[in-house]
Design a protein around this motif. Structure first.
Motif, short mmCIF file in Angstrom:
data_model
loop_
_atom_site.label_atom_id
_atom_site.label_comp_id
_atom_site.label_asym_id
_atom_site.label_seq_id
_atom_site.Cartn_x
_atom_site.Cartn_y
_atom_site.Cartn_z
N GLY A 128 0.83 -1.20 0.00
CA GLY A 128 0.00 0.00 0.00
C GLY A 128 0.86 1.25 0.00
O GLY A 128 1.76 1.38 0.83
N THR A 129 0.59 2.15 -0.94
CA THR A 129 1.33 3.41 -1.01
C THR A 129 0.37 4.55 -1.31
O THR A 129 -0.77 4.34 -1.74
N GLN A 180 -3.06 10.33 -3.60
CA GLN A 180 -3.64 9.26 -4.41
C GLN A 180 -3.06 7.93 -3.95
O GLN A 180 -1.84 7.77 -3.87
N THR A 181 -3.92 6.97 -3.69
CA THR A 181 -3.47 5.69 -3.15
C THR A 181 -3.27 4.66 -4.25
O THR A 181 -3.83 4.76 -5.34
N ASP A 187 6.03 3.89 -16.05
CA ASP A 187 5.66 4.50 -14.78
C ASP A 187 5.29 3.42 -13.76
O ASP A 187 4.32 2.69 -13.95
N ARG A 188 6.09 3.28 -12.73
CA ARG A 188 5.83 2.32 -11.66
C ARG A 188 5.26 3.08 -10.48
O ARG A 188 5.96 3.78 -9.76
N HIS A 189 3.94 2.97 -10.28
CA HIS A 189 3.27 3.77 -9.27
C HIS A 189 3.80 3.46 -7.86
O HIS A 189 4.04 4.38 -7.07
N ARG A 227 -6.79 6.02 -10.78
CA ARG A 227 -7.76 5.02 -10.32
C ARG A 227 -7.09 4.15 -9.25
O ARG A 227 -6.19 3.36 -9.53
N SER A 228 -7.52 4.28 -8.03
CA SER A 228 -6.94 3.51 -6.94
C SER A 228 -7.41 2.06 -7.01
O SER A 228 -8.59 1.78 -7.25
#
Length: 200
Positions: free
Chosen positions: A33-34, A40-41, A69-71, A106-107
């Protein structure tokens, strides 16, 4: 059957990925979880997680090359905070769906129905439905030059455990947690077998 380096090089990329992630055997599967600096989660399944030491308690995980892009990676580098949430059978379907490539806005929490849970002093969200969860702060980020991955090293800050799973000797009963290979195959854990400390 013997597979040599030439055979591996000739494999289809996805077949080679599946082979490589299966070879070490089942590994713990956690939802990471970040949250970014804008709040924005994000929630992503990781199985490349291992403990790196106990004084202090350090946990490492390997991220894929950041050629896209690595969220999860960018959020950790922004906030230096994340959570690890064990996956169990009741949340497996939702946890697996978190591996889908959702856009940043979009979480995965809202996409899968899992519940965000924040605590004072922790910037990253926990998964409320997870039984075993911990929060970490960034200790180091090590570039692995051979394949452009990164080893993210976190210091454990808080640990959430159900009643009755922590033994007096410090061991935790994780038999209700799941393990994984290749992020698409999941294994149940059997009841542990304990042996006395081995000595010569």
């Amino acid at each position: 059957m013997i597979l040599r380096s030439d055979d591996l090089d000739a494999m289809d990329k996805l077949v080679r990925v599946q082979l490589a992630t299966t070879l070490p055997g089942p590994k713990p599967i956690c939802l990471v979880g970040t949250s970014n600096s804008a709040g924005q989660t994000n929630l992503a399944p990781f199985s490349s997680i291992t403990h790196l030491g106990s004084i202090p308690i350090l946990i490492g995980m390997v991220t894929r090359p950041d050629t896209v892009d690595r969220h999860t990676l960018s959020n950790i580098l922004q906030t230096e905070s994340w959570t690890l949430n064990h996956v169990h059978s009741d949340i497996l379907e939702a946890a697996h769906q978190c591996s889908a490539k959702y856009p940043r806005e979009r979480s995965e929490f809202s996409a899968t129905g899992l519940t965000e849970h924040f605590e004072d002093g922790t910037h990253a969200p926990f998964v409320a439905e997870s039984h075993i969860k911990l929060s970490l702060t960034l200790e180091d980020c090590v570039d692995i030059k051979a394949n452009n991955t990164k080893l993210i090293i976190g210091r454990v800050q808080t640990i959430h455990l159900p009643d009755g799973v922590l033994a007096e000797d410090g061991s935790v009963d994780i038999s209700k947690s799941l393990a994984s290979t290749a992020l698409d195959t999941y294994y149940s854990l059997a009841d542990p077998v304990r042996h006395a400390y081995a000595r010569p």
